[in-house]
Scaffold this motif. Sequence first.
Motif, PDB file in Angstrom:
ATOM      1  N   GLY B  94     127.314  78.416   7.881  1.00 55.32           N
ATOM      2  CA  GLY B  94     128.766  78.458   7.834  1.00 55.32           C
ATOM      3  C   GLY B  94     129.310  78.301   6.429  1.00 55.32           C
ATOM      4  O   GLY B  94     130.421  78.728   6.123  1.00 55.32           O
ATOM      5  N   CYS B  95     128.517  77.671   5.575  1.00 49.18           N
ATOM      6  CA  CYS B  95     128.952  77.442   4.202  1.00 49.18           C
ATOM      7  C   CYS B  95     128.583  78.624   3.317  1.00 49.18           C
ATOM      8  O   CYS B  95     129.357  79.074   2.496  1.00 49.18           O
ATOM      9  N   ILE B  96     127.378  79.117   3.530  1.00 45.57           N
ATOM     10  CA  ILE B  96     126.814  80.087   2.595  1.00 45.57           C
ATOM     11  C   ILE B  96     127.312  81.509   2.843  1.00 45.57           C
ATOM     12  O   ILE B  96     127.582  82.247   1.898  1.00 45.57           O
ATOM     13  N   ALA B 178     117.359  81.364   1.700  1.00 46.50           N
ATOM     14  CA  ALA B 178     115.910  81.275   1.845  1.00 46.50           C
ATOM     15  C   ALA B 178     115.522  80.033   2.628  1.00 46.50           C
ATOM     16  O   ALA B 178     114.569  80.066   3.414  1.00 46.50           O
ATOM     17  N   VAL B 179     116.266  78.935   2.439  1.00 49.62           N
ATOM     18  CA  VAL B 179     115.978  77.725   3.221  1.00 49.62           C
ATOM     19  C   VAL B 179     116.179  78.019   4.711  1.00 49.62           C
ATOM     20  O   VAL B 179     115.356  77.653   5.549  1.00 49.62           O
ATOM     21  N   VAL B 180     117.271  78.741   5.020  1.00 47.93           N
ATOM     22  CA  VAL B 180     117.471  79.151   6.415  1.00 47.93           C
ATOM     23  C   VAL B 180     116.280  79.983   6.879  1.00 47.93           C
ATOM     24  O   VAL B 180     115.730  79.777   7.968  1.00 47.93           O
ATOM     25  N   GLY B 444     115.367  81.551  -6.522  1.00 47.20           N
ATOM     26  CA  GLY B 444     116.800  81.306  -6.419  1.00 47.20           C
ATOM     27  C   GLY B 444     117.183  79.971  -7.037  1.00 47.20           C
ATOM     28  O   GLY B 444     118.194  79.851  -7.731  1.00 47.20           O
ATOM     29  N   LEU B 445     116.339  78.984  -6.804  1.00 43.46           N
ATOM     30  CA  LEU B 445     116.614  77.647  -7.326  1.00 43.46           C
ATOM     31  C   LEU B 445     116.631  77.645  -8.848  1.00 43.46           C
ATOM     32  O   LEU B 445     117.539  77.100  -9.473  1.00 43.46           O
ATOM     33  N   ILE B 446     115.610  78.288  -9.420  1.00 42.56           N
ATOM     34  CA  ILE B 446     115.528  78.294 -10.886  1.00 42.56           C
ATOM     35  C   ILE B 446     116.717  79.039 -11.477  1.00 42.56           C
ATOM     36  O   ILE B 446     117.363  78.563 -12.418  1.00 42.56           O
ATOM     37  N   GLY B 448     119.591  79.485 -10.007  1.00 42.15           N
ATOM     38  CA  GLY B 448     120.794  78.710  -9.720  1.00 42.15           C
ATOM     39  C   GLY B 448     120.942  77.486 -10.615  1.00 42.15           C
ATOM     40  O   GLY B 448     122.044  77.036 -10.889  1.00 42.15           O
ATOM     41  N   LEU B 449     119.812  76.943 -11.049  1.00 37.54           N
ATOM     42  CA  LEU B 449     119.897  75.746 -11.895  1.00 37.54           C
ATOM     43  C   LEU B 449     120.054  76.093 -13.362  1.00 37.54           C
ATOM     44  O   LEU B 449     120.702  75.380 -14.105  1.00 37.54           O
ATOM     45  N   TYR B 450     119.409  77.185 -13.777  1.00 32.94           N
ATOM     46  CA  TYR B 450     119.302  77.388 -15.218  1.00 32.94           C
ATOM     47  C   TYR B 450     120.136  78.519 -15.796  1.00 32.94           C
ATOM     48  O   TYR B 450     120.310  78.585 -17.004  1.00 32.94           O
TER      49      TYR B 450
END
Lengths: 276, 497
Positions: B94-96, B178-180, B444-446, B448-450
């Motif tokens: 619902g958020c994403i 991806a977590v989903v 995605g994490l990398i 999104g973070l960097y």
Amino acid sequence: MDAALISNLSVLISSIFLTLATYVSFIRLIGSKNPNRFAKISYSLTLVSTIVLAIGVIARGVAADRAPWGNMYEYAIAGTLAVLFVYLIIARRQDISGIAVFVLMPTLLSLGLAQTVLYIPVADLVPALKSGWLVIHVASTIIAGGGFSLGFAFAVGQLIAAKSKSKLAEKLPTESQLELLSYRVSAWGFAVWTFAVLAGAIWAEEAWGRFWGWDPKETWALITWIAYAAYLHARVTVGWRGGKAAAIAIVGYLTYLFNFFGVNILFDGLHSYGGL
Amino acid sequence: MSDTFSLTPVELARFFWRQLTSMRTALILLLLLVIMSIPGSVLPQQNTDAFGVSQWIENSPELGSILLALGFFNVFSSFWFSGTYLLLLISLVGCIVPRSFQHYRATRSQPPAAPANFERLTMHDSIESIAPYTEIFNDVAVGLKKKNWRVRTDLTNKYVAAEKGYLREVGNLAFHLAVVGIILSVGIGVLFSYRGQMLVREGTAVASTPTQFTSLTFGTAVSVADLPAVTVKLNKFTAEFERGEVQRGAARVFIADVTVQTLTETKDVVIEVNKPLLVEGSKWFLVGHGYAPRVQVKNQLGEVIFSDSVIMLPRDGNFSSEGAIKLPNGENGLGFITAFLPTADFTGQPISIFPSPDNPVLLLSAWQGDLGLDSGVPQNVFSLDVSELDRIGIVSLRPGDVWQLPKNLGSVEFIGVERFVTFDVASSPGAAPALGFSILAIIGLIVGLYVRSRRIWIKQLPDGIYQIGALSRSDQPGLDNDVALVKALCSAAKETN
Ligand code: HEM
């Protein structure tokens, strides 16, 4: 001299230098006429300690003829090396000497613990641990742990700095500086931890035929992962920024520590390779 | 007024949806998951340690039965744990999903207009220039565009707005999606997975049919019919143990030489601890091993009534092993309780002091009578119920020894030491997509973070003063470089003048 002896001596010498570095940075913190000078001396001593420790870890690997992180002792010395290494990189770029004691003291403690309680002589591994994924998986947990440890030290400093009335707080870097530092290393630790959990799952699939089995070690790895995800969210959630987020980072670190000490010692899972 | 009682159902639903998909809810659900996982690692769990669970309940029946009813011995499939992560999953989607559309629109629209007050931005600075503002704006816009900024020039309101780092949000969204994906792959994969265990003696073959498994479980969407047609013969098993002083007796080498037969081919392969056999969609893992001494029993007439290797289950790290041999024959049945010690030591209680067969001894305790195998009650093949039997005698044998049973009941020979291995046979089709999503999550994490996401504006104030403001939407350093770049672009305009 054989490699095992070189390794043990190096670890010992490294901890002597680390003791000196800790002492000097303590003086720097509680008040000296010339804090910059003490900061520089502390940095140099830490640098020497780190280089000698690196020799110790490498020699251990040579002695065992494998990656030097197959039991709790090796994990502890390699983990300490990771913390020191990251600390030096940050300390080179900006002045964090005010918080150095917070980093060096626990590091010294872990090195001391390694040499006394955790120490075991060089030995080969059980077959389940002989895998390329061991090297990758454990190495990444060590690197992530380095980030988490520093994040913890900075978060504790941040909480102290937030109570700006205390005398100690004035000597520390500012709260927002520490917050940002803590976030950077923790977020980095989180990314590497994510990879470590993945590599562990691949290894578990190879060795045991299931990539996830709720073994205590796996469960606590997930707990740590979720805790740090919560921390990253808390940092950007209204009402949770600052102190509360730092508290979550600290809890996250405690779950990481528990996975190392608690799970290896208390539980009897597939991962109980601790060798205590 | 936010009086929930006067809201219409639609408004109420919207209110809850907004609550559910808020960051705060996500955070609290994450923290709840942390707390809820802890009993799952502290208490024994049914799927990993069923024996521990029954012991726990035996020791404290009252608390035990309450905890059992509440799912504390099966935390990770309990209603409260599943409920929490399902809520988190819904919150996440619902958020994403709306954010994805929002971000897609943002990448197609212009950078936002300059804010009124630059003091509130992450950084601000100013520069003086006598060059006409059109020229300055042009130089800044061209210069930034060259560096892949998205630029909007507003000559009426006299500012340039620029934005860079859209990939950051893409990375963040990819990570969450991806977590989903991971959760769904694992959840759905379980439905299609199966897993069983079998014991194979050296020199014998097993087929993957249900009767040959000592345990076998299926996900809801698969059944016996989905088992592959495979036969595996164990030709030889090699085990080596540490003989040095440090960690003496620890395992060092396990290798199983097997012959695998499918409908289409037969081949010889080696299965090691970290090298499972992959055949017909199933994986065969070498997860354990033990001894299966070969025993021959003759009756009083000297006829061989039993000759085979007998699996004995290891009881400790040095493979002190136990088992049973049952030779039913009505009232005259023979039964043996067996213990095998690969490196026997008789200084105290007989035990094994090393896992390799350096001094193998087989202990036998012989019993006679009706073994009750025809009663229909299933029996444990590794133990003998002696309550209805008469004791004949007890003996310890070395390889080659023959024991003449008392009362002229026949003889038992310990022929030699052989081994068995335990295979886990499993298929987990969720693993591949879960792996794919995990890799996506990390990338995605990398990103999104960097990746730095930032906006910068330059606007004209009176008297040839230009104000520069910059906003960072990440905690990465480097915003000062962006401001410096814009300043340099302004100065370039001045110099060319
Ligand atoms: C299993 C659940 C979740 C996990 C593991 C998770 C993990 C993370 C992580 C690691 C980050 C930081 C990484 C980055 O910035 O790229 C992040 C950021 C974020 N998450 Fe989640 N998240 C989860 C659920 C949610 C939910 C339900 C929401 C919406 C309510 C949400 C909204 C966000 C937002 C808005 C950010 C960006 C924060 C920023 O700007 O730094 N997340 N999440």
